[in-house]
Design a protein around this motif. Structure first.
Motif, PDB file in Angstrom:
ATOM      1  N   LEU A  55       0.864  -1.174   0.000  1.00 31.40           N
ATOM      2  CA  LEU A  55       0.000   0.000   0.000  1.00 31.40           C
ATOM      3  C   LEU A  55       0.899   1.221   0.000  1.00 31.40           C
ATOM      4  O   LEU A  55       1.743   1.376   0.885  1.00 31.40           O
ATOM      5  CB  LEU A  55      -0.901  -0.012   1.242  1.00 31.40           C
ATOM      6  CG  LEU A  55      -1.885   1.136   1.417  1.00 31.40           C
ATOM      7  CD1 LEU A  55      -2.892   1.193   0.263  1.00 31.40           C
ATOM      8  CD2 LEU A  55      -2.619   0.994   2.749  1.00 31.40           C
ATOM      9  N   ASP A  56       0.757   2.077  -1.005  1.00 28.46           N
ATOM     10  CA  ASP A  56       1.580   3.283  -1.151  1.00 28.46           C
ATOM     11  C   ASP A  56       0.668   4.491  -0.987  1.00 28.46           C
ATOM     12  O   ASP A  56      -0.131   4.804  -1.881  1.00 28.46           O
ATOM     13  CB  ASP A  56       2.257   3.262  -2.517  1.00 28.46           C
ATOM     14  CG  ASP A  56       3.325   4.331  -2.706  1.00 28.46           C
ATOM     15  OD1 ASP A  56       3.415   5.250  -1.863  1.00 28.46           O
ATOM     16  OD2 ASP A  56       4.060   4.245  -3.707  1.00 28.46           O
ATOM     17  N   LEU A  57       0.751   5.159   0.180  1.00 24.15           N
ATOM     18  CA  LEU A  57      -0.080   6.329   0.466  1.00 24.15           C
ATOM     19  C   LEU A  57       0.679   7.598   0.105  1.00 24.15           C
ATOM     20  O   LEU A  57       1.897   7.662   0.266  1.00 24.15           O
ATOM     21  CB  LEU A  57      -0.451   6.366   1.957  1.00 24.15           C
ATOM     22  CG  LEU A  57      -1.216   5.163   2.496  1.00 24.15           C
ATOM     23  CD1 LEU A  57      -1.505   5.337   3.990  1.00 24.15           C
ATOM     24  CD2 LEU A  57      -2.514   4.952   1.728  1.00 24.15           C
ATOM     25  N   TYR A 120      -2.514  -5.486   4.030  1.00 23.76           N
ATOM     26  CA  TYR A 120      -1.248  -5.178   3.357  1.00 23.76           C
ATOM     27  C   TYR A 120      -0.075  -5.495   4.268  1.00 23.76           C
ATOM     28  O   TYR A 120      -0.135  -5.284   5.475  1.00 23.76           O
ATOM     29  CB  TYR A 120      -1.230  -3.705   2.922  1.00 23.76           C
ATOM     30  CG  TYR A 120      -2.210  -3.449   1.814  1.00 23.76           C
ATOM     31  CD1 TYR A 120      -1.823  -3.560   0.486  1.00 23.76           C
ATOM     32  CD2 TYR A 120      -3.545  -3.160   2.090  1.00 23.76           C
ATOM     33  CE1 TYR A 120      -2.733  -3.375  -0.543  1.00 23.76           C
ATOM     34  CE2 TYR A 120      -4.457  -2.972   1.066  1.00 23.76           C
ATOM     35  CZ  TYR A 120      -4.048  -3.080  -0.244  1.00 23.76           C
ATOM     36  OH  TYR A 120      -4.949  -2.897  -1.262  1.00 23.76           O
ATOM     37  N   LEU A 123       3.727  -0.952   3.871  1.00 25.09           N
ATOM     38  CA  LEU A 123       3.122   0.365   3.672  1.00 25.09           C
ATOM     39  C   LEU A 123       4.219   1.385   3.446  1.00 25.09           C
ATOM     40  O   LEU A 123       5.161   1.477   4.241  1.00 25.09           O
ATOM     41  CB  LEU A 123       2.305   0.764   4.910  1.00 25.09           C
ATOM     42  CG  LEU A 123       1.832   2.213   4.988  1.00 25.09           C
ATOM     43  CD1 LEU A 123       0.832   2.539   3.888  1.00 25.09           C
ATOM     44  CD2 LEU A 123       1.234   2.510   6.357  1.00 25.09           C
ATOM     45  N   LEU A 125       4.723   5.541   2.914  1.00 24.02           N
ATOM     46  CA  LEU A 125       4.056   6.833   2.909  1.00 24.02           C
ATOM     47  C   LEU A 125       5.083   7.934   2.891  1.00 24.02           C
ATOM     48  O   LEU A 125       6.092   7.889   3.575  1.00 24.02           O
ATOM     49  CB  LEU A 125       3.063   6.986   4.057  1.00 24.02           C
ATOM     50  CG  LEU A 125       3.543   7.105   5.476  1.00 24.02           C
ATOM     51  CD1 LEU A 125       2.524   7.926   6.266  1.00 24.02           C
ATOM     52  CD2 LEU A 125       3.611   5.727   6.092  1.00 24.02           C
ATOM     53  N   VAL A 138      -1.363   6.987   8.981  1.00 26.17           N
ATOM     54  CA  VAL A 138      -1.033   5.710   9.612  1.00 26.17           C
ATOM     55  C   VAL A 138      -2.127   5.318  10.600  1.00 26.17           C
ATOM     56  O   VAL A 138      -2.560   4.161  10.639  1.00 26.17           O
ATOM     57  CB  VAL A 138       0.356   5.762  10.287  1.00 26.17           C
ATOM     58  CG1 VAL A 138       0.595   4.523  11.134  1.00 26.17           C
ATOM     59  CG2 VAL A 138       1.443   5.881   9.235  1.00 26.17           C
ATOM     60  N   ALA A 141      -4.964   3.949   8.634  1.00 25.85           N
ATOM     61  CA  ALA A 141      -4.683   2.603   8.119  1.00 25.85           C
ATOM     62  C   ALA A 141      -4.830   1.554   9.219  1.00 25.85           C
ATOM     63  O   ALA A 141      -5.380   0.472   8.992  1.00 25.85           O
ATOM     64  CB  ALA A 141      -3.281   2.551   7.512  1.00 25.85           C
ATOM     65  N   TRP A 146      -6.213  -1.969   7.588  1.00 28.02           N
ATOM     66  CA  TRP A 146      -5.505  -2.091   6.314  1.00 28.02           C
ATOM     67  C   TRP A 146      -4.199  -2.882   6.428  1.00 28.02           C
ATOM     68  O   TRP A 146      -3.719  -3.418   5.440  1.00 28.02           O
ATOM     69  CB  TRP A 146      -5.215  -0.703   5.743  1.00 28.02           C
ATOM     70  CG  TRP A 146      -6.446   0.000   5.299  1.00 28.02           C
ATOM     71  CD1 TRP A 146      -7.313   0.723   6.074  1.00 28.02           C
ATOM     72  CD2 TRP A 146      -6.989   0.031   3.985  1.00 28.02           C
ATOM     73  NE1 TRP A 146      -8.356   1.194   5.315  1.00 28.02           N
ATOM     74  CE2 TRP A 146      -8.177   0.790   4.029  1.00 28.02           C
ATOM     75  CE3 TRP A 146      -6.588  -0.507   2.776  1.00 28.02           C
ATOM     76  CZ2 TRP A 146      -8.961   1.014   2.901  1.00 28.02           C
ATOM     77  CZ3 TRP A 146      -7.362  -0.276   1.647  1.00 28.02           C
ATOM     78  CH2 TRP A 146      -8.546   0.477   1.723  1.00 28.02           C
ATOM     79  N   LEU A 147      -3.622  -2.936   7.638  1.00 28.22           N
ATOM     80  CA  LEU A 147      -2.294  -3.535   7.794  1.00 28.22           C
ATOM     81  C   LEU A 147      -2.371  -4.900   8.483  1.00 28.22           C
ATOM     82  O   LEU A 147      -3.091  -5.074   9.461  1.00 28.22           O
ATOM     83  CB  LEU A 147      -1.396  -2.606   8.616  1.00 28.22           C
ATOM     84  CG  LEU A 147      -1.216  -1.202   8.051  1.00 28.22           C
ATOM     85  CD1 LEU A 147      -0.331  -0.373   8.980  1.00 28.22           C
ATOM     86  CD2 LEU A 147      -0.636  -1.252   6.651  1.00 28.22           C
ATOM     87  N   VAL A 153       6.227  -0.669   7.865  1.00 23.51           N
ATOM     88  CA  VAL A 153       5.860   0.680   7.461  1.00 23.51           C
ATOM     89  C   VAL A 153       7.133   1.452   7.166  1.00 23.51           C
ATOM     90  O   VAL A 153       8.048   1.486   7.994  1.00 23.51           O
ATOM     91  CB  VAL A 153       5.057   1.386   8.576  1.00 23.51           C
ATOM     92  CG1 VAL A 153       4.771   2.840   8.205  1.00 23.51           C
ATOM     93  CG2 VAL A 153       3.770   0.634   8.870  1.00 23.51           C
ATOM     94  N   TRP A 155       8.265   5.217   6.249  1.00 21.11           N
ATOM     95  CA  TRP A 155       7.680   6.549   6.377  1.00 21.11           C
ATOM     96  C   TRP A 155       8.744   7.606   6.138  1.00 21.11           C
ATOM     97  O   TRP A 155       9.726   7.683   6.849  1.00 21.11           O
ATOM     98  CB  TRP A 155       7.132   6.646   7.786  1.00 21.11           C
ATOM     99  CG  TRP A 155       6.310   7.801   8.182  1.00 21.11           C
ATOM    100  CD1 TRP A 155       6.235   9.038   7.598  1.00 21.11           C
ATOM    101  CD2 TRP A 155       5.432   7.841   9.306  1.00 21.11           C
ATOM    102  NE1 TRP A 155       5.371   9.828   8.292  1.00 21.11           N
ATOM    103  CE2 TRP A 155       4.862   9.121   9.345  1.00 21.11           C
ATOM    104  CE3 TRP A 155       5.095   6.921  10.291  1.00 21.11           C
ATOM    105  CZ2 TRP A 155       3.959   9.503  10.335  1.00 21.11           C
ATOM    106  CZ3 TRP A 155       4.205   7.291  11.272  1.00 21.11           C
ATOM    107  CH2 TRP A 155       3.639   8.574  11.285  1.00 21.11           C
TER     108      TRP A 155
END
Length: 189
Positions: A55-57, A120, A123, A125, A138, A141, A146-147, A153, A155
């Motif tokens: 997942l790419d935010l 996911y 992640l 972000l 975050v 999510a 979502w995670l 993650v 970041w």
């Protein structure tokens, strides 16, 4: 900007120039992206990329997510609410011939809502710096499910972020004006 490793190595991505401040496009440099992936692949916490759902935010150009696909991720979802960003993402996904394993969503990353699909494993972000959007994204999510337990993650921010409950920091490095924090979602977090 190019993909720096894996199956798509050397693929030239759509040109952004110096970025687009109005659209908050500030692409991760090839050098920083390569450093991030070296940390992920060679870090003491285990390589989270092979077979991962990513997942790419605040996806911007999609370069981080596409780099993960290039290195063995199974599925990629790119989230950005900017029109210019989504056009770049779409162009880059097409260049990588990754339409069949990628989703591009117009959505506010700070208000994801409940996840209705699989979770996911990884992640990324890279929010606009200094606005607290990363913390909100975050938290969204995590709250939305979502995670997966154990998700990693990555970041990017201009300062060390405040990690919400449920995340444990694994590593943190500074590259010029960018601080990269790598954290893991703890079970039941």
């Amino acid at each position: 900007m190019r993909i720096v490793g894996g199956n798509f190595r050397g693929l030239k991505l759509a040109d952004v120039g110096e970025g687009d401040a109005r659209a908050h496009l500030r692409p991760t440099t090839d050098r920083v992206r390569e450093s991030i992936f070296n940390l992920l692949i060679n870090g003491s916490f285990g390589n989270p990329i092979p077979g991962a759902r990513v997942l790419d935010l605040f996806a911007g150009t999609g370069a981080l997510g596409l780099e993960a696909l290039s290195r063995g991720a199974a599925r990629l979802s790119l989230v950005d609410d900017g029109t210019a960003a989504r056009a770049l993402i779409r162009a880059n996904v097409e260049r990588a011939r990754a339409l069949g394993v990628s989703d591009i969503w117009r959505r506010d990353a700070t208000r994801l809502g409940p996840n209705r699909g699989p979770t996911y494993d990884l992640l990324f972000l890279d929010p606009p710096y200094g606005k607290g959007l990363g913390e909100r994204a975050v938290a969204s999510a995590i709250e939305g499910g979502w995670l997966s337990d154990g998700a990693v993650v990555v970041w990017e921010e201009s300062r060390p972020p405040l990690l919400p409950a449920g995340l444990v920091q694994l590593d943190q490095r500074r590259y010029g004006d960018t601080v990269v924090t790598i954290a893991r979602m703890v079970a039941g977090g």
